[in-house]
Write a protein that holds these residues in place. Structure first.
Motif, PDB file in Angstrom:
ATOM      1  N   LEU A 195       0.846  -1.311   0.026  1.00 55.15           N
ATOM      2  CA  LEU A 195      -0.077  -0.056  -0.032  1.00 55.15           C
ATOM      3  C   LEU A 195       1.049   1.275   0.000  1.00 55.15           C
ATOM      4  CD1 LEU A 195      -2.816  -0.662   2.266  1.00 55.15           C
ATOM      5  CD2 LEU A 195      -3.124  -0.864  -0.067  1.00 55.15           C
ATOM      6  N   VAL A 196       1.837   1.338   0.927  1.00 58.10           N
ATOM      7  CA  VAL A 196       2.787   2.481   0.881  1.00 58.10           C
ATOM      8  C   VAL A 196       3.634   2.600  -0.543  1.00 58.10           C
ATOM      9  CG1 VAL A 196       4.944   3.294   1.875  1.00 58.10           C
ATOM     10  CG2 VAL A 196       3.222   2.118   3.066  1.00 58.10           C
ATOM     11  N   VAL A 197       4.112   1.605  -1.235  1.00 57.63           N
ATOM     12  CA  VAL A 197       4.539   1.638  -2.604  1.00 57.63           C
ATOM     13  C   VAL A 197       3.778   2.158  -3.447  1.00 57.63           C
ATOM     14  CG1 VAL A 197       5.830   0.347  -4.333  1.00 57.63           C
ATOM     15  CG2 VAL A 197       6.300  -0.102  -2.038  1.00 57.63           C
ATOM     16  N   ALA A 198       2.270   1.313  -3.416  1.00 57.58           N
ATOM     17  CA  ALA A 198       1.337   2.032  -4.456  1.00 57.58           C
ATOM     18  C   ALA A 198       1.261   3.418  -4.385  1.00 57.58           C
ATOM     19  CB  ALA A 198       0.081   1.207  -4.278  1.00 57.58           C
ATOM     20  N   ALA A 199       0.915   3.899  -2.962  1.00 56.81           N
ATOM     21  CA  ALA A 199       0.636   5.276  -2.649  1.00 56.81           C
ATOM     22  C   ALA A 199       1.718   6.285  -3.412  1.00 56.81           C
ATOM     23  CB  ALA A 199       0.324   5.720  -1.227  1.00 56.81           C
ATOM     24  N   HIS A 202       1.932   6.247  -7.350  1.00 53.79           N
ATOM     25  CA  HIS A 202       0.528   7.046  -7.853  1.00 53.79           C
ATOM     26  C   HIS A 202       1.082   8.422  -7.927  1.00 53.79           C
ATOM     27  CE1 HIS A 202      -3.574   7.506  -8.720  1.00 53.79           C
ATOM     28  NE2 HIS A 202      -3.289   8.503  -8.157  1.00 53.79           N
ATOM     29  N   HIS A 203       1.485   9.039  -6.820  1.00 51.67           N
ATOM     30  CA  HIS A 203       1.836  10.473  -7.022  1.00 51.67           C
ATOM     31  C   HIS A 203       3.089  10.632  -7.618  1.00 51.67           C
ATOM     32  CE1 HIS A 203       3.971  14.069  -5.819  1.00 51.67           C
ATOM     33  NE2 HIS A 203       2.705  14.428  -5.479  1.00 51.67           N
ATOM     34  N   ARG A 204       4.056  10.014  -7.560  1.00 49.24           N
ATOM     35  CA  ARG A 204       5.359  10.230  -8.276  1.00 49.24           C
ATOM     36  C   ARG A 204       5.270  10.320  -9.700  1.00 49.24           C
ATOM     37  NH1 ARG A 204       6.298  13.030  -3.768  1.00 49.24           N
ATOM     38  NH2 ARG A 204       8.361  12.802  -2.782  1.00 49.24           N
ATOM     39  N   TYR A 222      -3.414   2.224 -13.543  1.00 47.33           N
ATOM     40  CA  TYR A 222      -1.968   1.911 -13.285  1.00 47.33           C
ATOM     41  C   TYR A 222      -2.111   1.147 -11.705  1.00 47.33           C
ATOM     42  CZ  TYR A 222       2.426   2.273 -10.860  1.00 47.33           C
ATOM     43  OH  TYR A 222       3.789   2.142 -10.273  1.00 47.33           O
ATOM     44  N   THR A 223      -2.890   2.143 -10.822  1.00 46.55           N
ATOM     45  CA  THR A 223      -2.779   1.873  -9.436  1.00 46.55           C
ATOM     46  C   THR A 223      -3.893   0.749  -9.046  1.00 46.55           C
ATOM     47  OG1 THR A 223      -2.184   4.226  -8.772  1.00 46.55           O
ATOM     48  CG2 THR A 223      -3.519   2.706  -7.102  1.00 46.55           C
ATOM     49  N   HIS A 224      -4.833   0.655 -10.159  1.00 45.57           N
ATOM     50  CA  HIS A 224      -5.813  -0.774 -10.433  1.00 45.57           C
ATOM     51  C   HIS A 224      -5.073  -1.795 -10.295  1.00 45.57           C
ATOM     52  CE1 HIS A 224      -9.221  -3.146 -10.814  1.00 45.57           C
ATOM     53  NE2 HIS A 224      -8.688  -3.465 -12.090  1.00 45.57           N
ATOM     54  N   ALA A 225      -3.851  -1.850 -11.266  1.00 44.90           N
ATOM     55  CA  ALA A 225      -3.227  -2.885 -11.480  1.00 44.90           C
ATOM     56  C   ALA A 225      -2.100  -3.380 -10.361  1.00 44.90           C
ATOM     57  CB  ALA A 225      -2.740  -2.859 -13.100  1.00 44.90           C
ATOM     58  N   VAL A 226      -1.615  -2.394  -9.906  1.00 47.47           N
ATOM     59  CA  VAL A 226      -0.942  -2.502  -8.874  1.00 47.47           C
ATOM     60  C   VAL A 226      -1.484  -3.206  -7.612  1.00 47.47           C
ATOM     61  CG1 VAL A 226       0.435  -1.381  -7.179  1.00 47.47           C
ATOM     62  CG2 VAL A 226       0.669  -0.515  -9.463  1.00 47.47           C
ATOM     63  N   TYR A 248      -8.391  14.560  -2.284  1.00 52.09           N
ATOM     64  CA  TYR A 248      -7.364  13.756  -3.003  1.00 52.09           C
ATOM     65  C   TYR A 248      -6.467  14.761  -3.721  1.00 52.09           C
ATOM     66  CZ  TYR A 248      -6.406  11.162  -7.436  1.00 52.09           C
ATOM     67  OH  TYR A 248      -5.758  10.294  -8.402  1.00 52.09           O
ATOM     68  N   TYR A 249      -7.136  15.597  -4.455  1.00 43.37           N
ATOM     69  CA  TYR A 249      -6.315  16.752  -5.055  1.00 43.37           C
ATOM     70  C   TYR A 249      -5.485  17.679  -4.147  1.00 43.37           C
ATOM     71  CZ  TYR A 249      -8.512  15.982  -9.728  1.00 43.37           C
ATOM     72  OH  TYR A 249      -8.776  15.353 -10.824  1.00 43.37           O
ATOM     73  N   ARG A 250      -6.023  17.799  -3.010  1.00 43.63           N
ATOM     74  CA  ARG A 250      -5.202  18.740  -2.172  1.00 43.63           C
ATOM     75  C   ARG A 250      -3.955  17.927  -1.449  1.00 43.63           C
ATOM     76  NH1 ARG A 250      -4.990  18.583   3.470  1.00 43.63           N
ATOM     77  NH2 ARG A 250      -6.971  17.404   3.453  1.00 43.63           N
ATOM     78  N   HIS A 251      -4.178  16.616  -1.175  1.00 49.05           N
ATOM     79  CA  HIS A 251      -2.961  15.891  -0.740  1.00 49.05           C
ATOM     80  C   HIS A 251      -2.014  15.560  -1.936  1.00 49.05           C
ATOM     81  CE1 HIS A 251      -3.755  14.725   3.303  1.00 49.05           C
ATOM     82  NE2 HIS A 251      -5.131  14.667   3.197  1.00 49.05           N
ATOM     83  N   LEU A 252      -2.456  15.283  -3.012  1.00 47.28           N
ATOM     84  CA  LEU A 252      -1.569  15.397  -4.289  1.00 47.28           C
ATOM     85  C   LEU A 252      -0.750  16.484  -4.621  1.00 47.28           C
ATOM     86  CD1 LEU A 252      -3.587  13.599  -7.039  1.00 47.28           C
ATOM     87  CD2 LEU A 252      -1.801  12.662  -5.803  1.00 47.28           C
TER      88      LEU A 252
END
Length: 403
Positions: A195-199, A202-204, A222-226, A248-252
């Motif tokens: 979950l940490v790597v997926a997060a 996703h952002h980077r 992509y994240t769905h596949a991960v 979601y957009y704020r955290h990104l």
């Protein structure tokens, strides 16, 4: 999106988007992720495989609905259901959104076959494949940007851009940034860290902004596949992102921030904000697993089935709905397909009355069968979702304004 102003410093070296993973509080993130992982695996055993297969198809359509909604292009669930039957609106804007939703559903299903391992899913080629698999299903007219430029499926952008307040790397440096991401992420991490790597990925990868357009949609595919091995296709972060779109957009955006002093990691970007994004991502996953677990709870399903049967029994055109259907329907959900004779026997009704009930359930799609006399299995037609799975779709219980 606009051309890059000359007054802004240029991102063209991969160290400029580090850290790619947090270097501290990993144990704390792992502890918060562990219950999510355990609950997600329990969910995959919550019903018969045939029931779960129906749910996967439902969630796949839901993903397209919520991905469109995140982009501000909401497509009513009725329109998506009609698109799956190749029934497109006469109104050009609705029809375009239908085609986009259908392409998303088909791309997601294709990626589940094409991407078969965790390291492969976490490789940037999977992001490129997600973009290609989505946009190659659309006509040139359906994949034009707001500025009128055609999006080429799977093609990295060849020009520098500015996206709102975010400055992505230069186009010439994209291969270097993607290679650095692959060196960090494309490994067999195991469930504790997934979950940490997926997060982070996703952002980077969204931060890199590899494509001229369609980066958000591609990143979510992509994240769905991960996460596919964890979700089993039964829940999705898309729903959580859409329901908390502003957050979601704020955290990104906050995870784009430069490092804030010596106590904020050693990379160019803020480690504190990356940690906050990871915490938000894990909370979204927890919320979605818990939501679907509640929906599949046997007692909750029984109550929802009872409510549905009661409502239908009082509606015009459905006189054959009876409370005796509740137990056999629950049996089919939990234990899988049964013969028609077995279903009738479980109702306890006289044969003629029972057959009318069975015919009504088949006509309405609550039961499905591959042949006129074959076994029956559960179905989840759109017009039942507002009762069976409340809040799965924000608009499932309402009629579209127009078509």
């Amino acid at each position: 999106m606009s051309e890059l102003p000359r007054t802004i410093d240029v991102y063209d070296q991969p160290h400029q988007f580090e850290p790619l993973l947090p270097t501290r509080q990993l144990d704390e993130l792992g502890r918060s992720a562990r219950p999510v992982i355990e609950a997600a695996h329990r969910l995959q055993a919550a019903a018969h495989p045939s029931t779960l297969q129906e749910l996967r198809a439902l969630v796949r359509a839901m993903n397209s609905y919520y991905s469109n909604r995140i982009e501000g292009q909401s497509t009513h669930p009725v329109h998506i259901a009609r698109a799956l039957r190749a029934d497109f609106s006469d109104q050009p804007d609705i029809a375009r959104r239908q085609r986009l939703a259908l392409a998303h559903i088909q791309a997601e299903e294709a990626l589940e076959t094409l991407i078969t391992s965790e390291p492969q899913a976490l490789h940037s080629q999977s992001l490129i494949l997600a973009h290609q698999t989505l946009y190659e299903r659309l006509s040139v007219e359906d994949r034009r940007t707001d500025e009128g430029m055609a999006v080429v499926p799977g093609q990295l952008r060849a020009q520098d851009v500015m996206v709102h307040r975010h400055q992505p790397p230069t186009a010439a440096s994209l291969p270097r940034f993607l290679a650095r991401a692959d060196a960090c992420y494309s490994k067999p991490w195991g469930l504790d860290q997934l979950l940490v790597v997926a997060a982070c990925s996703h952002h980077r990868l969204a931060w890199i902004h590899p494509f001229l357009d369609g980066n958000g949609r591609a990143c979510r595919l992509y994240t769905h596949a991960v996460l596919r091995s964890l979700t089993g296709g039964l829940w999705s972060v898309n729903r959580g992102f859409a329901r908390q779109r502003d957050d979601y957009y704020r955290h990104l955006s906050e995870a784009d921030m430069a490092r804030q002093g010596d106590l904020d990691g050693r990379g160019n970007l803020s480690e504190r904000m990356l940690l906050a994004w990871c915490g938000f991502f894990i909370d979204i996953c927890r919320d979605q697993v818990e939501f679907m677990t509640r929906m599949l709870n046997p007692d909750a399903l029984k109550d929802h089935l009872a409510a549905l049967i009661t409502i239908r029994s009082h509606q015009r055109g459905t006189p054959d709905y009876r409370p005796e259907a509740i137990q056999p329907l629950q049996h089919v959900i939990a234990l899988g397909p049964v013969t028609r004779g077995e279903f009738l026997q479980m109702t306890g009704l006289a044969e003629r009355t029972g057959r009318k009930l069975l015919s009504q359930l088949l006509a309405d799609g609550l039961l499905q069968s591959d042949t006129p006399k074959g076994p029956v299995r559960i179905g989840f037609p759109l017009d039942t979702l507002g009762v069976l799975f409340p809040n799965l779709y924000a608009e499932a219980a309402s009629a579209p304004v127009n078509y």
